[in-house]
Design an enzyme around this catalytic site. Structure first.
Site, PDB file in Angstrom:
ATOM      1  N   HIS A  40    -116.344  -4.881 111.869  1.00 26.36           N
ATOM      2  CA  HIS A  40    -115.095  -3.973 111.712  1.00 26.36           C
ATOM      3  C   HIS A  40    -115.710  -2.471 111.520  1.00 26.36           C
ATOM      4  CE1 HIS A  40    -115.860  -4.932 107.549  1.00 26.36           C
ATOM      5  NE2 HIS A  40    -115.109  -3.800 107.256  1.00 26.36           N
ATOM      6  N   HIS A  61    -119.239   3.064 110.632  1.00 36.22           N
ATOM      7  CA  HIS A  61    -120.139   2.383 111.197  1.00 36.22           C
ATOM      8  C   HIS A  61    -119.612   1.030 111.371  1.00 36.22           C
ATOM      9  CE1 HIS A  61    -119.713   2.277 106.766  1.00 36.22           C
ATOM     10  NE2 HIS A  61    -120.285   0.990 106.981  1.00 36.22           N
TER      11      HIS A  61
HETATM   12  P1  2AM Z   1    -116.074  -2.089 104.446  1.00 40.11           P
HETATM   13  O1  2AM Z   1    -116.393  -0.931 105.422  1.00 40.11           O
HETATM   14  O2  2AM Z   1    -115.153  -3.216 104.826  1.00 40.11           O
HETATM   15  O3  2AM Z   1    -115.780  -1.517 102.854  1.00 40.11           O
HETATM   16  C1  2AM Z   1    -120.904  -0.115 102.581  1.00 40.11           C
HETATM   17  O4  2AM Z   1    -120.241  -0.380 101.435  1.00 40.11           O
HETATM   18  C2  2AM Z   1    -120.614  -0.651 103.745  1.00 40.11           C
HETATM   19  O5  2AM Z   1    -121.034  -2.348 103.252  1.00 40.11           O
HETATM   20  C3  2AM Z   1    -119.269  -1.141 104.065  1.00 40.11           C
HETATM   21  O6  2AM Z   1    -118.945  -1.128 105.550  1.00 40.11           O
HETATM   22  C4  2AM Z   1    -118.538  -2.314 103.654  1.00 40.11           C
HETATM   23  O7  2AM Z   1    -117.579  -2.659 104.069  1.00 40.11           O
HETATM   24  C5  2AM Z   1    -119.739  -3.178 103.602  1.00 40.11           C
HETATM   25  N1  2AM Z   1    -119.708  -4.244 102.564  1.00 40.11           N
HETATM   26  C6  2AM Z   1    -119.852  -5.559 102.856  1.00 40.11           C
HETATM   27  N2  2AM Z   1    -119.660  -6.130 101.760  1.00 40.11           N
HETATM   28  C7  2AM Z   1    -119.530  -5.272 100.550  1.00 40.11           C
HETATM   29  C8  2AM Z   1    -119.329  -5.473  99.204  1.00 40.11           C
HETATM   30  N3  2AM Z   1    -119.395  -6.494  98.438  1.00 40.11           N
HETATM   31  N4  2AM Z   1    -119.156  -4.303  98.473  1.00 40.11           N
HETATM   32  C9  2AM Z   1    -119.235  -2.980  99.106  1.00 40.11           C
HETATM   33  N5  2AM Z   1    -119.604  -2.922 100.356  1.00 40.11           N
HETATM   34  C10 2AM Z   1    -119.484  -4.022 101.141  1.00 40.11           C
END
Ligand code: 2AM
Length: 177
Positions: free
Chosen positions: A121, A37
């Site tokens: 991303h 996603h």
């Molecule tokens: P990531 O893919 O770069 O880990 C669920 O965790 C989604 O929220 C993921 O896509 C994650 O990004 C994003 N996300 C953004 N901020 C976050 C945080 N502080 N902790 C965990 N997930 C975060």
């Protein structure tokens, strides 16, 4: 408390194309196709009443349907919450506007947000113990990644549950444009 975020899901055919690249890197914990996603806004742990308000406020976060292309790969480093390998997203004004509206919905619902820059991303893997030179080699081998364009006509509010096998996401509500 429930850990919430909004995201654009990656369509199955595009995710399939990505899954062919999810190999050849020891220490990578590859994310399954159904978990791929583009996060719009991450809300963190939210109480029940706030989650209800957020769910309602998000109905105002709409844009006209638009197209997205995935482009390039990269890695977040140690300053990220965990080391991650990702596919990039070609610059998209509607995506940025939609992400801004998902953040605005949080503010109206009284949900606090991190002030991190928005860097769209698709996380392909979280890295644990992967060697830097192997990560570099994987990125070199995949940096010409470019997906076919795909149409975005919805986003979802997801709950994230941490399990031993990584985060598991459940769709709480879908918002069609
Ligand atoms: P990531 O893919 O770069 O880990 C669920 O965790 C989604 O929220 C993921 O896509 C994650 O990004 C994003 N996300 C953004 N901020 C976050 C945080 N502080 N902790 C965990 N997930 C975060």
């Amino acid at each position: 408390m429930v850990r919430l975020f909004t995201a654009v899901p990656i369509p199955f055919d595009i995710a399939e194309g990505l899954s062919r690249r999810q190999r050849g890197l020891p220490g990578a914990r590859w994310r399954p196709a159904e978990a791929l996603h583009i996060t719009l806004a991450f809300y963190g742990d939210v109480t029940g009443p706030c989650a209800d308000d957020l769910t309602a406020e998000l109905t105002r976060a709409r844009v006209d349907p638009f197209e997205l292309t995935l482009e390039g790969v990269g890695a977040f480093g140690e300053d990220h919450r965990s080391r991650a390998l990702w596919a990039g997203v070609a610059a998209s004004e509607p995506l940025d506007i939609l992400a801004g509206r998902c953040r605005a919905a949080a503010l109206r619902a009284g949900v606090a947000l991190e002030s991190r820059d928005y860097r769209p991303h698709v996380t392909l893997a979280y890295l644990r113990g992967a060697q830097d030179d192997r990560v570099g080699a994987w990125m070199t081998g995949h940096n010409l990644l470019k997906s076919p364009p795909f149409r975005v006509d919805r986003f979802g509010l997801y709950a994230s549950v941490l399990t031993g096998a990584g985060s598991h996401y459940t769709l709480e509500r879908e918002y069609l444009f």
